[in-house]
Design an enzyme around this catalytic site. Structure first.
Site, PDB file in Angstrom:
ATOM      1  N   ARG A   1      81.985 -34.699  27.004  1.00  0.00           N
ATOM      2  CA  ARG A   1      81.767 -34.716  28.442  1.00  0.00           C
ATOM      3  C   ARG A   1      80.765 -35.815  28.770  1.00  0.00           C
ATOM      4  O   ARG A   1      79.588 -35.725  28.429  1.00  0.00           O
ATOM      5  CB  ARG A   1      81.254 -33.355  28.914  1.00  0.00           C
ATOM      6  CG  ARG A   1      82.258 -32.217  28.729  1.00  0.00           C
ATOM      7  CD  ARG A   1      83.513 -32.421  29.568  1.00  0.00           C
ATOM      8  NE  ARG A   1      84.365 -31.234  29.615  1.00  0.00           N
ATOM      9  CZ  ARG A   1      85.475 -31.157  30.330  1.00  0.00           C
ATOM     10  NH1 ARG A   1      85.872 -32.210  31.044  1.00  0.00           N
ATOM     11  NH2 ARG A   1      86.197 -30.057  30.322  1.00  0.00           N
TER      12      ARG A   1
ATOM     13  N   GLU B   1      96.906 -38.901  29.260  1.00  0.00           N
ATOM     14  CA  GLU B   1      96.461 -40.207  28.774  1.00  0.00           C
ATOM     15  C   GLU B   1      94.940 -40.283  28.885  1.00  0.00           C
ATOM     16  O   GLU B   1      94.353 -39.987  29.930  1.00  0.00           O
ATOM     17  CB  GLU B   1      97.097 -41.317  29.605  1.00  0.00           C
ATOM     18  CG  GLU B   1      96.702 -42.718  29.177  1.00  0.00           C
ATOM     19  CD  GLU B   1      97.235 -43.084  27.791  1.00  0.00           C
ATOM     20  OE1 GLU B   1      96.596 -43.912  27.118  1.00  0.00           O
ATOM     21  OE2 GLU B   1      98.289 -42.537  27.407  1.00  0.00           O
TER      22      GLU B   1
END
Length: 207
Positions: free
Chosen positions: A72, A146
């Site tokens: 993250r 993606e």
């Protein structure tokens, strides 16, 4: 005689006067609201508008739960989390939960149960996350977006609780999910399980 909630909270509520758009990005939509305070004065509130999201607590037949490890960027570290994702425009919550579980982990589930909702960042976003439980899992192929990279792993509820207690899990939704899981397994919080469509990528499953 009991008062209506609006009357009870009148001394706390703020009323919208105007809204200004600050940012409309690919992911974030930020606004600045001018509000009238209960005192009559005006103030500004800047926050993120969010379409909502889901989190899935997927239960394996051996009692373990499905988790993810994902980097993250805002935290600059890899976080341990329950599978989760943002609602697409017009997407039903259950369909989103089925889609995210399949795309991120490869699992589909025979049964689903809605648990509850959480608001993870009430001071600066209107995001609400729906909490779903899934069981009767079957493993297939993942369909990651993606640019999406994550590891899938499993853990016992006890191991997850230990990670939450030690501070290794700090993700808000996962901490709340662990609380739900603990209470469901103890029988304190009962879920209403239902059968799900076999194909979570089919819009007909959104019902």
């Amino acid at each position: 005689m009991s008062q209506a909630p609006a009357a009870v909270d009148a001394h706390l509520r703020e009323n919208l006067v105007s809204r200004a758009e600050l940012l409309q990005g690919h992911f974030l939509h930020v606004v600045r609201d001018t509000v009238r305070l209960p005192s009559g004065r005006e103030a500004t509130r800047e926050f993120v508008l969010h379409p909502g999201a889901v989190m899935v607590i997927a239960l394996l037949d051996d009692g373990q739960v499905v988790l993810e490890r994902q980097y993250r960027h805002p935290m600059e570290q890899v976080m341990l989390e329950f599978p989760a994702g943002k609602l697409d425009a017009g997407e039903a919550s259950l369909l989103c939960a089925q889609r995210e579980l399949l795309e991120e982990t490869g699992y589909t589930a025979r049964e689903w149960a809605f648990a509850g909702r959480l608001a993870p960042t009430i001071a600066y976003s209107n995001e609400i996350i729906d909490i779903w439980f899934a069981r009767g899992l079957s493993l297939g192929e993942r369909h990651l977006d993606e640019g999406e990279f994550l590891d899938v792993l499993t853990a016992t509820p006890a191991a997850l609780q230990a990670l939450c207690r030690s501070g290794e899990v700090i993700d808000c939704k996962t901490l709340v999910g662990a609380l739900w899981l603990q209470n469901v397994l103890r029988g304190d919080w009962v879920l209403d399980w239902g059968h799900a469509c076999a194909d979570p990528m089919n819009a007909a499953c959104a019902g």
